[in-house]
Motif scaffolding. Structure first.
Motif, short mmCIF file in Angstrom:
data_model
loop_
_atom_site.label_atom_id
_atom_site.label_comp_id
_atom_site.label_asym_id
_atom_site.label_seq_id
_atom_site.Cartn_x
_atom_site.Cartn_y
_atom_site.Cartn_z
N LEU A 9 -5.03 14.47 -19.21
CA LEU A 9 -5.21 13.87 -17.89
C LEU A 9 -6.29 12.79 -17.94
N ALA A 10 -7.42 13.12 -18.58
CA ALA A 10 -8.55 12.18 -18.60
C ALA A 10 -8.21 10.91 -19.37
N ASN A 11 -7.33 11.01 -20.38
CA ASN A 11 -7.01 9.83 -21.19
C ASN A 11 -5.85 9.01 -20.61
N PHE A 12 -5.26 9.51 -19.54
CA PHE A 12 -4.09 8.80 -18.98
C PHE A 12 -4.58 7.65 -18.09
N PRO A 13 -3.98 6.45 -18.24
CA PRO A 13 -4.44 5.32 -17.43
C PRO A 13 -4.28 5.61 -15.93
N GLY A 14 -5.31 5.32 -15.18
CA GLY A 14 -5.24 5.49 -13.72
C GLY A 14 -5.67 6.86 -13.22
N ILE A 15 -6.04 7.77 -14.15
CA ILE A 15 -6.50 9.10 -13.71
C ILE A 15 -7.98 9.26 -14.04
N TRP A 75 -5.85 20.10 -8.34
CA TRP A 75 -6.14 19.45 -7.06
C TRP A 75 -6.14 17.95 -7.32
N VAL A 76 -5.43 17.18 -6.50
CA VAL A 76 -5.35 15.73 -6.77
C VAL A 76 -5.64 14.95 -5.48
N VAL A 77 -6.52 13.97 -5.61
CA VAL A 77 -6.95 13.19 -4.44
C VAL A 77 -6.86 11.70 -4.77
N ALA A 78 -6.36 10.91 -3.80
CA ALA A 78 -6.34 9.45 -3.98
C ALA A 78 -6.44 8.78 -2.61
N ASP A 79 -6.88 7.54 -2.63
CA ASP A 79 -6.94 6.76 -1.39
C ASP A 79 -5.51 6.38 -1.02
N ASN A 80 -5.02 6.93 0.09
CA ASN A 80 -3.62 6.73 0.47
C ASN A 80 -3.31 5.27 0.79
N LEU A 81 -4.32 4.50 1.20
CA LEU A 81 -4.05 3.09 1.52
C LEU A 81 -4.09 2.23 0.25
N LEU A 82 -4.74 2.74 -0.82
CA LEU A 82 -4.82 1.96 -2.07
C LEU A 82 -3.76 2.46 -3.05
N LYS A 83 -4.09 3.44 -3.94
CA LYS A 83 -3.05 3.85 -4.90
C LYS A 83 -1.80 4.34 -4.17
N GLY A 84 -1.99 4.94 -2.99
CA GLY A 84 -0.84 5.42 -2.23
C GLY A 84 0.00 4.31 -1.62
N MET A 112 -12.98 14.67 -3.70
CA MET A 112 -12.81 14.85 -2.24
C MET A 112 -12.48 13.50 -1.61
N PRO A 113 -11.74 13.52 -0.49
CA PRO A 113 -11.28 12.24 0.05
C PRO A 113 -12.41 11.28 0.44
N ASN A 114 -13.50 11.80 0.98
CA ASN A 114 -14.53 10.83 1.40
C ASN A 114 -15.20 10.15 0.22
N GLU A 115 -15.03 10.71 -0.98
CA GLU A 115 -15.61 10.04 -2.16
C GLU A 115 -14.62 9.12 -2.87
N VAL A 116 -13.33 9.29 -2.63
CA VAL A 116 -12.37 8.41 -3.32
C VAL A 116 -11.97 7.21 -2.46
N THR A 117 -12.42 7.18 -1.20
CA THR A 117 -12.09 6.04 -0.35
C THR A 117 -12.57 4.75 -1.02
N GLY A 118 -11.66 3.79 -1.13
CA GLY A 118 -12.01 2.50 -1.74
C GLY A 118 -11.76 2.49 -3.25
N GLN A 119 -11.40 3.62 -3.83
CA GLN A 119 -11.14 3.67 -5.28
C GLN A 119 -9.63 3.55 -5.52
N THR A 120 -9.27 2.95 -6.65
CA THR A 120 -7.85 2.71 -6.89
C THR A 120 -7.22 3.79 -7.78
N GLU A 121 -8.03 4.65 -8.38
CA GLU A 121 -7.48 5.65 -9.30
C GLU A 121 -7.03 6.92 -8.58
N VAL A 122 -6.38 7.79 -9.37
CA VAL A 122 -5.98 9.12 -8.90
C VAL A 122 -6.97 10.12 -9.51
#
Ligand code: A2P
Length: 342
Positions: A270-276, A317-326, A289-299
């Motif tokens: 997982l750690a070596n996969f691009p975008g994770i 558990w997987v978190v991403a910015d829904n407006l960016l990577k999502g 957590m969502p408030n820490e990934v806001t503005g980030q493009t990775e998963v």
């Protein structure tokens, strides 16, 4: 370097705004940016690379001379206008549900199935936000072990339903604190008659209900996963839940791999996969957590652990910015992959 005329349909919306910001940040080779929205916004301006650009009404003629059109204005607008854009020579990257299951339309998450882009016939679809972050996290596991079964529960932010939903949550929090009557117009589904508060609440419905007892959002996760992996044998069960978070979707994922695994190897894959990005140490209270990934493009992936009962199963558990990577980031990655072929 070749430059492109790019239209953004829904330029004033939650996702459209991020697309425009991101086009500038990624230095996308733009000849002309054409922001399009409803009649209501025509004549307003948006800022792009420090320049004020006038928003135009999204009508068929607005696509004359457009090379790439990024649509985020809702399914009915895409259904009506995407074919008009294609007719005028544009390639459409559509963020709505309008064409995702059309066999002629590739459904693309570049980290997972970038090669599908080549099969487009004018329209390329961006998957649902909840699907995107899940399939990115699943891809390295699929390649290494394969899997049959995925059970996912989502915790989805209100911005997935657009700006009106964000405003509604804010207004409801204020009204609750002041003991005022709660405004109830958007959640859980704007176009349905019945509305519930999302402030200080959790709603187990993110789209319209279907005959089979699931919601459309849940069935999107099922069907889109099969299409993106080009594997109808993957069995996905989803429960999609709206939570009072502005931005950032979270998901609890259970996956039954086809063979036994080493947990440390899974973390490394997982750690070596691009975008994770892996953030995983419960002893140290490290998890996304969502408030820490806001503005980030990775998963972001954490809480990676072996299932207690099934020897080949894994929970994470997987978190991403829904407006960016999502949404915006994925759409622009598709556009970048598209022009890299030119
Ligand atoms: P407008 O701001 O003019 O209403 P969100 O996802 O945040 O709700 O935003 C929806 C986006 O879709 C907005 O940019 C909105 O523009 C746009 N939109 C809504 N209705 C139409 C329409 N009939 N034609 C084109 N764009 C539309």
């Amino acid at each position: 370097m070749k430059t492109y005329t790019v239209a953004v349909v829904g330029a004033t919306g939650a996702v459209g705004e991020q697309i425009i910001k991101f086009l500038a940040e990624r230095k996308f080779p733009i000849k002309e940016l054409r922001p399009l929205a409803s009649k209501r916004s025509a004549g307003n301006t948006i800022l792009f690379n420090g320049e004020e650009i006038v928003v135009q009404e999204a009508v068929p003629e607005a696509f004359e001379g457009v090379d790439i059109a990024l649509f985020s204005a809702g399914g009915s607008i895409s259904e009506k206008l995407a074919p008009e854009a294609v007719k005028r020579g544009a390639v459409v990257i559509d963020n709505t549900n309008a064409f995702r299951m059309d066999p002629d339309v590739p459904l693309v998450v570049p980290e997972v199935n970038k090669e599908a882009i080549r099969q487009h016939k004018g329209i390329i679809a961006n998957p649902n936000c909840s699907t995107i972050q899940m399939v990115v996290a699943l891809k390295p596991l699929y390649e290494r072990y394969g899997f049959d079964r995925v059970v996912v529960t989502t915790f989805q932010a209100v911005s997935g339903s657009g700006w009106q939903a964000v405003v509604e949550l804010e207004d409801q929090v204020r009204a609750s604190v002041n003991n005022d009557q709660l405004p109830l117009k958007v959640m859980p589904v704007g176009k349905l008659d019945k509305h519930y508060p999302i402030a200080f609440n959790v709603i187990p419905q993110c789209d319209v209900g279907l005959e089979n007892g699931y919601t459309l959002e849940e069935m999107k996760m099922v069907r889109e996963t099969n299409k993106i992996f080009a594997d109808d044998k993957i069995q996905v069960t989803a429960t999609c839940v709206r939570v009072p978070v502005y931005r950032g979707h979270s998901e609890s994922v259970y996956v039954e791999l086809k063979e036994d695994f080493d947990l440390e190897e899974v973390r490394e894959l997982l750690a070596n996969f691009p975008g994770i990005v892996v953030q995983d140490n419960i002893q140290e209270q490290v998890y996304p957590m969502p408030n820490e990934v806001t503005g980030q493009t990775e998963v972001y992936v954490g809480r990676i652990r072996r299932d207690l009962h099934h020897s080949h199963a894994l929970n994470f558990w997987v978190v991403a910015d829904n407006l960016l990577k999502g949404a915006a980031t994925n759409a622009i990655q598709i556009a970048e992959a598209l022009i890299s072929e030119d």
